[in-house]
Design an enzyme around this catalytic site. Structure first.
Site, PDB file in Angstrom:
ATOM      1  N   GLU A 299       0.814  -1.215   0.000  1.00 33.75           N
ATOM      2  CA  GLU A 299       0.000   0.000   0.000  1.00 33.75           C
ATOM      3  C   GLU A 299       0.844   1.260   0.000  1.00 33.75           C
ATOM      4  O   GLU A 299       0.453   2.287  -0.577  1.00 33.75           O
ATOM      5  CB  GLU A 299      -0.955   0.001   1.193  1.00 33.75           C
ATOM      6  CG  GLU A 299      -2.117  -0.965   1.074  1.00 33.75           C
ATOM      7  CD  GLU A 299      -1.753  -2.413   1.422  1.00 33.75           C
ATOM      8  OE1 GLU A 299      -2.596  -3.302   1.239  1.00 33.75           O
ATOM      9  OE2 GLU A 299      -0.608  -2.632   1.894  1.00 33.75           O
TER      10      GLU A 299
ATOM     11  N   GLN B 182      -7.287  -1.638  -1.495  1.00 27.43           N
ATOM     12  CA  GLN B 182      -8.371  -2.601  -1.685  1.00 27.43           C
ATOM     13  C   GLN B 182      -9.470  -2.503  -0.634  1.00 27.43           C
ATOM     14  O   GLN B 182     -10.664  -2.633  -0.943  1.00 27.43           O
ATOM     15  CB  GLN B 182      -7.776  -4.007  -1.693  1.00 27.43           C
ATOM     16  CG  GLN B 182      -8.636  -5.032  -2.386  1.00 27.43           C
ATOM     17  CD  GLN B 182      -7.851  -6.302  -2.666  1.00 27.43           C
ATOM     18  OE1 GLN B 182      -7.536  -7.052  -1.751  1.00 27.43           O
ATOM     19  NE2 GLN B 182      -7.518  -6.524  -3.924  1.00 27.43           N
ATOM     20  N   PHE B 183      -9.098  -2.283   0.615  1.00 27.40           N
ATOM     21  CA  PHE B 183     -10.047  -2.075   1.705  1.00 27.40           C
ATOM     22  C   PHE B 183      -9.509  -0.958   2.596  1.00 27.40           C
ATOM     23  O   PHE B 183      -8.290  -0.855   2.808  1.00 27.40           O
ATOM     24  CB  PHE B 183     -10.219  -3.340   2.558  1.00 27.40           C
ATOM     25  CG  PHE B 183     -10.927  -4.464   1.869  1.00 27.40           C
ATOM     26  CD1 PHE B 183     -12.307  -4.618   1.971  1.00 27.40           C
ATOM     27  CD2 PHE B 183     -10.220  -5.386   1.105  1.00 27.40           C
ATOM     28  CE1 PHE B 183     -12.954  -5.666   1.335  1.00 27.40           C
ATOM     29  CE2 PHE B 183     -10.857  -6.433   0.467  1.00 27.40           C
ATOM     30  CZ  PHE B 183     -12.240  -6.577   0.581  1.00 27.40           C
ATOM     31  N   ALA B 184     -10.409  -0.169   3.167  1.00 23.77           N
ATOM     32  CA  ALA B 184      -9.986   0.898   4.079  1.00 23.77           C
ATOM     33  C   ALA B 184      -9.157   0.338   5.231  1.00 23.77           C
ATOM     34  O   ALA B 184      -8.258   1.014   5.744  1.00 23.77           O
ATOM     35  CB  ALA B 184     -11.203   1.642   4.616  1.00 23.77           C
ATOM     36  N   ASP B 185      -9.453  -0.893   5.637  1.00 25.54           N
ATOM     37  CA  ASP B 185      -8.720  -1.528   6.741  1.00 25.54           C
ATOM     38  C   ASP B 185      -7.231  -1.653   6.449  1.00 25.54           C
ATOM     39  O   ASP B 185      -6.427  -1.784   7.378  1.00 25.54           O
ATOM     40  CB  ASP B 185      -9.276  -2.933   6.987  1.00 25.54           C
ATOM     41  CG  ASP B 185     -10.783  -2.941   7.141  1.00 25.54           C
ATOM     42  OD1 ASP B 185     -11.262  -3.193   8.243  1.00 25.54           O
ATOM     43  OD2 ASP B 185     -11.474  -2.695   6.136  1.00 25.54           O
TER      44      ASP B 185
ATOM     45  N   ILE C  54      -5.401   0.604   4.628  1.00 25.39           N
ATOM     46  CA  ILE C  54      -4.813   1.873   4.226  1.00 25.39           C
ATOM     47  C   ILE C  54      -3.627   2.250   5.101  1.00 25.39           C
ATOM     48  O   ILE C  54      -2.780   3.051   4.726  1.00 25.39           O
ATOM     49  CB  ILE C  54      -5.859   3.016   4.259  1.00 25.39           C
ATOM     50  CG1 ILE C  54      -5.368   4.210   3.425  1.00 25.39           C
ATOM     51  CG2 ILE C  54      -6.181   3.436   5.691  1.00 25.39           C
ATOM     52  CD1 ILE C  54      -6.404   5.302   3.247  1.00 25.39           C
TER      53      ILE C  54
ATOM     54  N   PRO D  91      -0.632   1.017   6.047  1.00 25.41           N
ATOM     55  CA  PRO D  91       0.744   1.086   5.525  1.00 25.41           C
ATOM     56  C   PRO D  91       0.954   2.237   4.536  1.00 25.41           C
ATOM     57  O   PRO D  91       2.083   2.675   4.330  1.00 25.41           O
ATOM     58  CB  PRO D  91       0.936  -0.272   4.834  1.00 25.41           C
ATOM     59  CG  PRO D  91      -0.060  -1.171   5.479  1.00 25.41           C
ATOM     60  CD  PRO D  91      -1.237  -0.292   5.762  1.00 25.41           C
TER      61      PRO D  91
ATOM     62  N   HIS E 208     -12.278  -6.117   7.283  1.00 25.44           N
ATOM     63  CA  HIS E 208     -12.835  -5.720   5.979  1.00 25.44           C
ATOM     64  C   HIS E 208     -14.074  -4.848   6.162  1.00 25.44           C
ATOM     65  O   HIS E 208     -14.938  -4.799   5.281  1.00 25.44           O
ATOM     66  CB  HIS E 208     -13.196  -6.956   5.135  1.00 25.44           C
ATOM     67  CG  HIS E 208     -12.018  -7.790   4.753  1.00 25.44           C
ATOM     68  ND1 HIS E 208     -11.475  -8.726   5.599  1.00 25.44           N
ATOM     69  CD2 HIS E 208     -11.261  -7.811   3.633  1.00 25.44           C
ATOM     70  CE1 HIS E 208     -10.438  -9.304   5.013  1.00 25.44           C
ATOM     71  NE2 HIS E 208     -10.281  -8.764   3.817  1.00 25.44           N
TER      72      HIS E 208
END
Length: 689
Positions: free
Chosen positions: A410, A432-435, A437, A439, A479
């Protein structure tokens, strides 16, 4: 060696050395602001710097003042930054010494440089990736188009200290450079120290040994304190990169002959100073001049001229103007051309489409129209087209060079946009997922968000970061997260969070034409309107010309001022819009409750919000995030402060429960997050207050 090269190299080395000595002699005058110098590193820096061309890009780090002199900067220029003066050509007094940014026609281009060690590797690799893309697409670099002599292909140079190579983000940069065979030179200056920790304590191997693990990244080790050896090695490497378009790492061993910084003195902890001084590059290069036909008088004259230049420039820099208070408020953003809603939102005869397809069609239209537009991230390539099918068919239509998968990294996805933007491209990237973000936040905060401000407006980062967000269908703790409160606390970026497909398409178009970084948060539960009560997220697809400016809220449900019944305003965004709309409908209160869909969290449409609350007298802020310490709670406080004398009740908020994560089990998930029923109950509490 050519005598002109030796003379130029010695002159620049003597200037850098004289600057270090002058700073030490005038320590009390110059130590107000922290600085580090190149003393001991000068030979390799000058050897590299005098070989770069105006079409090249360079990413120096905070010890590279000798390299900047080799690029053609004057001591006066660097001293303006040392003293944080208004005419500092890099940042206008906003950032530290030897933190350059440069867009001069006759010098290598230098995008924003931060203090965070090693963080420049990803933006630098992004530049190399952009160069590669421009060459494959036969496009011109609009930033360097004014360079007269372009017969030699450009390269990117990333300068690093050896201690920074232990950073994880360095691995992401090396991985992509090796994988894609990018035209980049990583110069690693190894002085054996971090700050007070030495290489034996902190590194299992040196940078060249580390680079050997990245197949396709060729590495060499040289004596960086020997000017002639350094020049010849760099000359050969640069020629290879210009011709073969592949990455190199040069590991240059150098002594550190000055303090880590002006605030961390070498005498406090160094036990190797005598050994380091024995490798001083100055006497080596001085002798090389004598060995190559220069007389003692000629060498002395070069050195004296350099010292006089440094002393004179310092006196001038001391007299330069300081920044004015009003200078603080410039260049946080570049002006966007998109300020009004335009185009056809509901074309006649157009069909309704789900939200995810509105986004897909927006990106497709942009890519068809603009070759500078490209899309990359995890799993967005041709095989899958995104885990939410948000990029479906794009790789097939535009090719694998314009739509491609990245490794799971990321930080690179986010930070590479700095480099891509710097060569005139417009990347659309996806986490891909806010979870996941987190890194990427280092690059978003340290590099992306601050670039425009800290370069005095020279290098805004024009990019779009798409982030699927929110709880949907028992996604579980990794997720389902909402992260807008973290993202809204990063100044220098714009943030959209739409509730329906038409808005999403219009905002993507506005974000593309906005020269600033834009994060678009897209709720997964709205993508296909599969969640009960979210049919409103599906909309007639706007026409290709439709654009919706950032910072304009939507008065979704408007009422008139009423004195005989209780009224209120609901301020919300994303999934909250649907909870609010359904709740007011089920309560039969659509003529008593005004609903504002913010659409954009920054810039915030403050006027629309405050005007509504002053009219209704009560306000509820609805969010999916846990409300403690949240964007919603901060907004509620702002509303309370500005509308206090108009309020008949405290501004209330409703969000998820304040627990560490959203559980997997559907009953627990339902208990955790808001819903239409929970919003109904909160509305009744507010109206009955």
């Amino acid at each position: 060696m050519n005598k002109d090269i030796l003379k130029k190299g010695f002159s620049k080395l003597c200037m850098a050395k004289a600057m270090t000595e002058l700073y030490e002699d005038n320590f009390k005058q110059v130590s107000k602001y922290v600085h580090a110098t190149s003393r001991g590193h000068e030979a390799i820096q000058v050897a590299l710097g005098i070989q770069l061309l105006p079409q090249d890009y360079a990413f120096p780090y905070y010890r590279d003042d000798a390299m900047l002199l080799a690029f053609g900067m004057e001591p006066y220029d660097l001293m303006l930054q040392l003293l944080a003066k208004r005419d500092d050509p890099f940042s206008g007094g906003r950032t530290y010494y030897s933190h350059p940014s440069l867009k001069d026609d006759d010098k290598p281009k230098i995008p924003h440089q931060s203090s965070a060690t090693g963080m420049q590797a990803i933006p630098a690799t992004g530049v190399a990736m952009g160069m590669q893309y421009l060459e494959k697409q036969n496009l011109e670099n609009t930033v360097t188009s004014s360079v007269v002599e372009m017969s030699q292909k450009p390269i990117t140079v990333c300068s690093l200290g050896d201690a920074s190579v232990t950073e994880g983000e360095i691995a992401e940069a090396f991985q992509m450079a090796a994988l894609k065979q990018m035209p980049i030179l990583y110069l690693v200056q190894d002085n054996g120290w971090d700050i007070s920790a030495n290489e034996a304590e902190t590194r299992a191997q040196n940078a060249a040994e580390y680079a050997a693990g990245f197949h396709g990244l060729e590495a060499i080790s040289i004596d960086g304190a020997n000017f002639m050896e350094s020049y010849k090695a760099i000359e050969k490497v640069i020629a290879t990169i210009r011709k073969e378009r592949r990455p190199f790492l040069v590991h240059a061993k150098v002594p550190l002959l000055n303090h880590h910084t002006s605030g961390v003195r070498m005498e406090w902890y160094r036990d190797d100073l005598d050994e380091a001084r024995s490798r001083d590059p100055y006497p080596v290069l001085r002798q090389q001049l004598l060995d190559n036909g220069f007389t003692e008088d000629e060498v002395n004259a070069i050195e004296n001229e350099a010292k006089q230049k440094v002393a004179s420039d310092f006196e001038s820099a001391l007299e330069a103007e300081d920044p004015k208070p009003e200078d603080l408020f410039t260049h946080d953003f570049v002006t966007t051309p998109i300020t009004e809603e335009a185009g056809t939102r509901e074309p006649e005869g157009a069909e309704k489409v789900v939200m995810v397809d509105c986004a897909l069609f927006a990106v497709e239209e942009l890519m068809r129209k603009h070759k500078a537009c490209l899309l990359y991230g995890q799993d967005v390539g041709g095989r899958l087209g995104g885990v939410f099918r948000e990029a479906a068919t794009l790789a097939q239509k535009f090719g694998d060079d314009r739509v491609f998968n990245t490794p799971i990294q990321e930080a690179f996805i986010v930070g590479s946009t700095v480099g891509m933007s710097a060569v005139g491209l417009k990347p659309i990237v996806e986490v891909q997922f806010a979870d996941y973000i987190w890194p990427g936040l280092n690059q978003l905060f340290t590099e992306v968000s601050r670039s425009c401000y800290l370069t005095n407006g020279k290098w805004p980062v024009s990019m779009i970061l798409r982030v699927p967000i929110g709880a949907y269908g028992s996604g579980g703790p990794y997720h389902s997260s909402s992260v807008e409160s973290v993202v809204t606390n990063i100044r220098g970026i714009k943030i959209a969070y739409p509730s329906n497909g038409a808005d999403l398409k219009g905002l993507i178009k506005a974000a593309y034409y906005d020269p600033n970084p834009v994060v678009i948060l897209e709720h997964k539960g709205l993508y296909w309107s599969k969640v009960k009560g979210t049919g409103g997220a599906t909309s007639v697809e706007p026409a290709e010309d439709y654009v919706l400016p950032l910072g304009k809220a939507w008065l979704l449900q408007e009422i008139w001022k009423q004195d005989d019944v209780e009224t209120c305003t609901i301020v919300t965004y994303g999934m909250g819009v649907h909870w609010a709309y359904n709740a007011t409908g089920e309560l039969g209160m659509r003529d008593q409750i005004e609903i504002i869909d913010l659409r954009t969290l920054y810039p915030l449409d403050n006027d629309t919000v405050m005007k509504s609350v002053k009219k209704t007298g009560k306000c509820l802020v609805v969010t999916e995030e846990p409300s403690n310490n949240s964007f919603a709670r901060a907004l509620a406080g702002k509303i309370q402060e500005e509308c206090f004398k108009y309020l008949d009740a405290p501004v209330m908020t409703i969000g998820s429960e304040n627990m560490p994560a959203i559980p997997l089990n559907s009953t627990l998930e339902e208990t955790m997050i808001p819903s239409t029923e929970k919003v109904k109950a909160k509305i009744e509490d507010l109206l009955n207050y």
